[in-house]
Design a protein around this motif. Structure first.
Motif, PDB file in Angstrom:
ATOM      1  N   TYR A 102       0.828  -1.206   0.000  1.00  0.00           N
ATOM      2  CA  TYR A 102       0.000   0.000   0.000  1.00  0.00           C
ATOM      3  C   TYR A 102       0.866   1.261   0.000  1.00  0.00           C
ATOM      4  N   SER A 122      -1.195   2.764   4.238  1.00  0.00           N
ATOM      5  CA  SER A 122      -0.568   1.898   5.229  1.00  0.00           C
ATOM      6  C   SER A 122      -0.823   2.401   6.645  1.00  0.00           C
ATOM      7  N   VAL A 182      -4.416   1.531   7.618  1.00  0.00           N
ATOM      8  CA  VAL A 182      -4.522   0.110   7.925  1.00  0.00           C
ATOM      9  C   VAL A 182      -3.837  -0.202   9.255  1.00  0.00           C
ATOM     10  N   VAL A 230     -12.045  -0.559   4.695  1.00  0.00           N
ATOM     11  CA  VAL A 230     -10.999  -1.207   5.469  1.00  0.00           C
ATOM     12  C   VAL A 230     -11.650  -2.365   6.222  1.00  0.00           C
ATOM     13  N   VAL A 261     -10.573  -5.494   8.985  1.00  0.00           N
ATOM     14  CA  VAL A 261      -9.588  -6.178   9.831  1.00  0.00           C
ATOM     15  C   VAL A 261     -10.300  -7.295  10.580  1.00  0.00           C
ATOM     16  N   ALA A 296      -5.854  -8.243   7.401  1.00  0.00           N
ATOM     17  CA  ALA A 296      -6.493  -6.978   7.030  1.00  0.00           C
ATOM     18  C   ALA A 296      -6.342  -6.711   5.544  1.00  0.00           C
ATOM     19  N   CYS A 297      -7.249  -5.892   5.021  1.00  0.00           N
ATOM     20  CA  CYS A 297      -7.129  -5.404   3.651  1.00  0.00           C
ATOM     21  C   CYS A 297      -7.859  -4.071   3.555  1.00  0.00           C
ATOM     22  N   ALA A 298      -7.543  -3.315   2.520  1.00  0.00           N
ATOM     23  CA  ALA A 298      -8.177  -2.017   2.302  1.00  0.00           C
ATOM     24  C   ALA A 298      -8.384  -1.813   0.808  1.00  0.00           C
TER      25      ALA A 298
END
Length: 326
Positions: free
Chosen positions: A43, A48, A51, A84, A86, A96-98
């Motif tokens: 990211y 970042s 996240v 986002v 988590v 986690a991802c975004a």
């Protein structure tokens, strides 16, 4: 000390109590876990940081769950970072991802509008607790109106838990030897006196307020909670991120005059629950026609996990066999 080993106290959540102030809380230090998650997605730095904040907040909240519980933080909003997610699987597994719009993110960077609230924008934050077994799932939803994750957490506890709570979060990059690694730290304290009356907050409508009362000043608060908040407000970001400062040392700095007691720490690690078995189980729910449309030029079905970026190369025959068996 083995310099190749992670710093002492990294990737764990430490519960504590300050009985002199009727306060309990948790303090977290994330090193390898948060850096691994962010590095896998590559990211941009502003994303970042968002996240990282979400990860350490989730670690603070999710670490209170029982052995088979799950906790999820999820945002849906209209900012450059519009989603986002988590997941925390007890006892300490994080992923986690975004999702973000690259063009809008570049515009935000150019305008120097890269605070978490700026990037997330308006929408909602959902915190879902699944304690497993026969326990009912619980979800608290907070309106996002450009505030930080810290402020959203405070709002959540005010409206859902009704427990006086203060949260501090910090995310940054540690530099050394030409390399860099992401770190995150967090501190949460809650006022939990034995007497419920000491937790009660006056609820006066401004129209009914007595003469001389200033509603904007807020309700009277217990002296112990006021002191605890003042102490926590002195914590600086670098203290939450410093790999050479153990969480025990940080708590001693804050509360040594009142006496602080720590409990068994909870280890945290990056871990995704995806697997070939789960992918096959997901694919078999599609119709044969839909699965045929998924087959690529190489005759295989390619699936990439959004959380850990692991790629699965699936034989359509294996999916058909799984569907027939199910």
């Amino acid at each position: 000390m083995d310099m190749a080993a992670p710093p002492a106290g990294d990737d764990r959540v430490l519960p504590f109590a300050v009985e002199g102030l009727d306060v309990r809380g948790r303090v977290a230090s994330l090193g390898t876990s948060v850096d691994t998650i962010i590095a896998r997605h590559d990211y941009p730095p502003p994303v970042s940081r968002v996240v990282g904040e979400a990860l350490v907040l989730t670690a603070l909240l999710g670490s209170a769950l029982k052995l088979d519980g799950r906790f999820q933080l999820q945002t849906r909003s209209d900012g450059p970072v519009d989603m986002v997610i988590v997941d925390f699987d007890a006892p300490g597994r994080l992923r986690a991802c975004a999702r973000f719009d690259a063009a809008r993110l570049e515009a935000a960077i150019a305008a120097r509008a890269t605070a978490t609230g700026d990037l997330i924008g308006h929408g909602h934050l959902a915190l879902t607790i699944d304690q497993g077994g026969d326990m009912n799932r619980y979800q608290g939803v907070v309106a996002l109106e450009g505030q930080s994750f810290e402020e959203a957490a405070h709002q959540y506890f005010r409206q859902s838990e009704q427990i006086p709570t203060l949260v501090r979060l910090a995310v940054g990059e540690a530099m050394g030897g030409g390399d860099h690694a992401w770190r995150a730290g967090g501190l949460m304290v809650q006022f939990l006196p034995r007497s419920v009356e000491r937790m009660r907050r006056p609820d006066l409508d401004p129209g009914d307020a007595p003469e001389g009362h200033n509603p904007a000043a807020g309700p009277d608060e217990d002296d112990a909670w006021v002191e605890a908040k003042l102490l926590v407000s002195t914590v600086e970001d670098h203290e939450l991120l410093d790999p050479t400062l153990t969480r025990e040392q940080l708590l001693y700095r804050l509360f040594h005059e009142r006496g602080v007691r720590v409990f068994q720490p909870q280890a945290v690690e990056e871990s995704c629950r995806c697997s070939s078995h789960r992918i096959l189980a997901m694919l078999k729910r599609f119709s044969p026609e839909d699965r045929a449309d998924m087959v690529g030029d190489n005759g295989r079905i390619g699936i990439t996990c959004e959380f850990c970026s692991r790629h699965y190369d699936i034989d359509p025959a294996d999916v058909a066999e799984e569907a027939d068996a199910g």
